[in-house]
Motif scaffolding. Structure first.
Motif, PDB file in Angstrom:
ATOM      1  N   ALA A  96      68.637  10.984  54.075  1.00 12.19           N
ATOM      2  CA  ALA A  96      69.677   9.927  54.518  1.00 12.19           C
ATOM      3  C   ALA A  96      71.021   9.480  53.978  1.00 12.19           C
ATOM      4  N   LEU A  97      70.646   9.826  52.531  1.00 12.16           N
ATOM      5  CA  LEU A  97      71.739   9.870  51.636  1.00 12.16           C
ATOM      6  C   LEU A  97      72.759  10.146  52.042  1.00 12.16           C
ATOM      7  N   ARG A  98      72.592  11.752  52.826  1.00  8.81           N
ATOM      8  CA  ARG A  98      74.164  12.009  53.389  1.00  8.81           C
ATOM      9  C   ARG A  98      74.197  11.044  54.488  1.00  8.81           C
ATOM     10  N   THR A  99      73.929  10.854  55.228  1.00  7.05           N
ATOM     11  CA  THR A  99      74.202   9.858  56.115  1.00  7.05           C
ATOM     12  C   THR A  99      75.241   8.436  56.228  1.00  7.05           C
ATOM     13  N   GLU A 100      73.974   7.991  54.538  1.00  6.14           N
ATOM     14  CA  GLU A 100      74.620   6.731  54.669  1.00  6.14           C
ATOM     15  C   GLU A 100      75.796   7.376  53.847  1.00  6.14           C
ATOM     16  N   ILE A 101      75.893   7.711  52.758  1.00  2.00           N
ATOM     17  CA  ILE A 101      78.079   8.479  51.854  1.00  2.00           C
ATOM     18  C   ILE A 101      78.852   8.941  52.980  1.00  2.00           C
ATOM     19  N   GLY A 102      77.958   9.492  54.258  1.00  2.52           N
ATOM     20  CA  GLY A 102      79.223  10.405  54.892  1.00  2.52           C
ATOM     21  C   GLY A 102      79.535   9.769  56.409  1.00  2.52           C
ATOM     22  N   SER A 103      79.232   8.445  56.681  1.00  2.00           N
ATOM     23  CA  SER A 103      78.815   7.554  57.429  1.00  2.00           C
ATOM     24  C   SER A 103      80.462   6.718  57.272  1.00  2.00           C
ATOM     25  N   ARG A 120      81.126  13.279  44.998  1.00  2.00           N
ATOM     26  CA  ARG A 120      80.786  12.666  46.547  1.00  2.00           C
ATOM     27  C   ARG A 120      81.244  13.869  47.339  1.00  2.00           C
ATOM     28  N   ALA A 121      82.153  14.469  46.981  1.00  2.51           N
ATOM     29  CA  ALA A 121      82.542  15.442  48.081  1.00  2.51           C
ATOM     30  C   ALA A 121      82.329  16.549  47.873  1.00  2.51           C
ATOM     31  N   GLU A 122      81.191  17.082  46.166  1.00  4.53           N
ATOM     32  CA  GLU A 122      80.458  18.189  46.269  1.00  4.53           C
ATOM     33  C   GLU A 122      79.072  17.438  47.024  1.00  4.53           C
ATOM     34  N   PHE A 123      79.046  16.209  46.847  1.00  3.65           N
ATOM     35  CA  PHE A 123      77.548  15.625  47.372  1.00  3.65           C
ATOM     36  C   PHE A 123      77.362  16.487  49.094  1.00  3.65           C
ATOM     37  N   LEU A 124      78.452  15.975  49.469  1.00  4.09           N
ATOM     38  CA  LEU A 124      78.274  15.624  50.798  1.00  4.09           C
ATOM     39  C   LEU A 124      78.370  17.148  50.894  1.00  4.09           C
ATOM     40  N   GLU A 125      78.627  17.922  50.690  1.00  3.52           N
ATOM     41  CA  GLU A 125      79.184  19.179  50.810  1.00  3.52           C
ATOM     42  C   GLU A 125      77.388  20.102  50.222  1.00  3.52           C
ATOM     43  N   PHE A 146      71.450  13.004  41.302  1.00  3.23           N
ATOM     44  CA  PHE A 146      72.153  12.609  40.775  1.00  3.23           C
ATOM     45  C   PHE A 146      73.319  12.525  41.353  1.00  3.23           C
ATOM     46  N   GLN A 147      74.008  13.230  41.728  1.00  3.12           N
ATOM     47  CA  GLN A 147      75.718  13.000  42.399  1.00  3.12           C
ATOM     48  C   GLN A 147      75.337  11.452  42.744  1.00  3.12           C
ATOM     49  N   THR A 148      74.527  11.155  43.237  1.00  8.25           N
ATOM     50  CA  THR A 148      74.852   9.979  44.025  1.00  8.25           C
ATOM     51  C   THR A 148      75.177   8.513  43.562  1.00  8.25           C
ATOM     52  N   ALA A 149      74.373   8.782  42.391  1.00  2.35           N
ATOM     53  CA  ALA A 149      74.513   7.398  41.305  1.00  2.35           C
ATOM     54  C   ALA A 149      75.560   6.079  40.937  1.00  2.35           C
TER      55      ALA A 149
END
Length: 557
Positions: A96-103, A120-125, A146-149
């Motif tokens: 869900a975080l990947r969808t939210e942040i990557g849209s 952000r880039a590290e999390f999405l990968e 925690f990288q999305t905090a």
């Protein structure tokens, strides 16, 4: 810890799995929201205790760690009850975080401005490959999530506290009637799985802010849950292998005898065990009977330096310092601290549960579940370095619960005999007493009973013990009652006094008795605490002679 293993652990340790599904869901939901409240309270309490000192706010403590673990346990419990098939809360949250942040929508753009571009880039990968095929740990989720905090430090902590309250309210919406759900739109109405994912994110973030490994939090939670759900072999008795004179007897009894209003005395092997007992308090709260909790420690833990000293069974025959360390003054002080902690916490739980009636005995820990893990850890902390630290938490729980149950019975009965069985690891209770003292006769009496004569109330009173007993024992009991009343100088033919005297005879004709009202007052006046009886049978009539016995220490006063 592997997340799948923990999910299975929660499934196998749910104690309300036998209840209907709707009831299970309510228990789990309210349990989770309650733990969120406890976590918030623990954090606020710590912040206030630090006096606003900014440099110390992120130092963790055991209470916060425990509440985090409890909340996670209930998250998984709610998930298992809500979903018909396995649902991975953490993996779904990362997705869900990947969808939210990557849209590319407006919300995602706002979030992007508050995130470090590299993180952000590290999390999405990394999120593309989560969860890994071979499984993953809570720490792996914690690091990635925690990288999305969007904030950090004390600010993020306050955000987590506020948002967790909101998420708890969202979960509880499903318990409302349909009309209330329709009318009350102040709280978002989203699927439970989404809310559970956000709760776990904020719990994980709080663990990170307090520099705690989420794996460690979960492991501690497993240890806490296991102490109730997993019971192994008893810890060997600590005086095993010593000379029998230095061991607790494996089966013995202690009589708590009333020797005056709000005054009791313990007897063991025919002699007083310690000083006379009073409450040392303004109110009659029964604390004079707290020594029975010492007996529970013996039965379930094989430990009581206080009682060992009173029984003169100290382990002083060798040069191994056991007497000095385990049976000495410091260990006794620790034990008294343990007893006081049990009594204080039990009294607090009883009051919180509304079990403290005016003029009635207080039932410490009215439910076993109220013996919380924090208390048991505190007791174990007190005994650190002593032999009893080897005992398992469930053994401590047994000792606390049964000791408090015996305390409650003594407070109600005002006297009683407690049998301590170290082999079976249990206590048993009877309201009658027989101290078997070697004392002075202060009264002699005689009574009889005839099977041909009507016995009235007497036979009913005697038959209460066991209606299947032979008539001979019934007649002996009735005759003993009359003889004891006579030995006290009371009217042995008065039916009104029969109800104030309970008599029980064992196989050796030893008298166990309990007196109340006028009979008890008369016994106190004569200082009688024990009775001897002898029987003869003549022409169908059972004749009993009885001696009322006083303790020599009382006679000499």
């Amino acid at each position: 810890m592997n997340v799948k293993d923990y999910d299975n652990f929660v499934r196998t340790t749910t104690q309300f799995a036998h209840k209907p599904k709707e009831e299970m869901r309510s228990i789990a939901l309210y349990g989770l929201v309650g733990e969120i409240g406890s976590l918030v309270a623990a954090i606020k309490k710590k912040i206030l205790a630090e006096g606003g000192e900014e440099a110390r706010w992120d130092r963790p403590n055991d209470e916060i760690k425990e509440e985090l673990g409890d909340a996670l346990w209930y998250c998984y419990s709610v998930s298992q009850i809500t979903n018909d098939s396995h649902f991975d809360i953490l993996a779904a949250d990362i997705a869900a975080l990947r969808t939210e942040i990557g849209s590319a929508d407006e919300r995602a753009q706002k979030i992007a401005t508050s995130l470090d571009p590299a993180k952000r880039a590290e999390f999405l990968e990394a999120a593309k490959h989560f969860p890994p095929v071979g499984g993953y740990t809570f720490d792996a989720y914690q690091h990635l999530a925690f990288q999305t905090a969007r904030t950090d430090g004390r600010v993020l902590l306050e955000v987590c506290l506020a948002v967790l309250w909101q998420l708890g309210a969202e979960l509880l919406r499903v318990t409302l009637p349909k009309i209330e759900i329709t009318l009350n739109k102040n709280v978002a109405d989203r699927p439970s799985n989404i809310v559970l994912g956000e709760i776990t994110w904020h719990l994980s973030a709080m663990a990170s802010l307090y520099h705690m490994s989420l794996d460690d939090v979960v492991e501690a939670n497993c240890a806490k849950v296991r102490f109730r759900s997993e019971r192994g072999a008893h810890t060997p008795l600590h005086d095993e292998g010593r000379d029998t004179k230095e061991q607790f007897q494996r089966l013995f009894e202690v009589a708590f005898v009333r020797v005056g209003p709000q005054k009791s005395r313990m007897y063991f092997d025919g002699r007083p065990l310690g000083d006379d007992l009073t409450d040392n308090f303004y109110d009659d709260d029964g604390y004079r009977f707290h020594d029975v909790i010492h007996l529970a420690l013996i039965a379930h833990l094989g430990w009581s330096p206080v009682v060992r000293g009173l029984m003169r069974r100290k382990r002083d025959s060798g040069n191994d310092r056991v007497d000095e360390v385990e049976d000495g003054g410091r260990a006794k002080v620790v034990e008294e601290l343990v007893i006081k902690a049990i009594h204080s916490e039990g009294d607090k739980q009883a009051k919180a549960a509304g079990r403290c009636g005016i003029g009635a005995a207080t039932r410490l820990f009215p439910a076993r579940s109220l013996i919380n893990f924090r208390l048991l850890k505190t007791l174990r902390m007190y005994v650190d370095g002593l032999e009893v630290e080897k005992n398992a938490f469930w053994e401590w729980e047994d000792a606390v619960f049964e000791g408090c149950e015996m305390f409650y019975r003594l407070c109600n009965e005002k006297q009683g005999t407690v049998v301590v069985d170290l082999t079976a690891r249990k206590l048993t209770f009877s309201p009658t007493v027989s101290p078997s003292i070697h004392g002075a006769a202060v009264g002699l009496g005689m009574g009889s009973a005839n099977s041909q004569a009507p016995l009235g109330e007497e036979i009913l009173s005697a038959a209460e013990y066991d209606s299947a007993r032979q008539m001979a024992l019934v007649l002996e009991t009735v005759a003993a009652k009359r003889a004891i009343l006579d030995s006290l100088g009371l009217d042995k033919e008065s039916c009104g006094l029969y109800s104030e005297l309970e008599v029980r005879l064992d196989r050796t004709k030893r008298v166990y008795m309990k007196a109340t009202k006028a009979v008890q007052e008369r016994a106190w006046k004569l200082k009688a605490v024990d009775y001897r009886v002898a029987f003869t049978a003549v022409a169908g009539e059972t004749i009993c002679t009885a001696s009322a016995i006083a303790d020599l220490r009382d006679v000499s006063k």
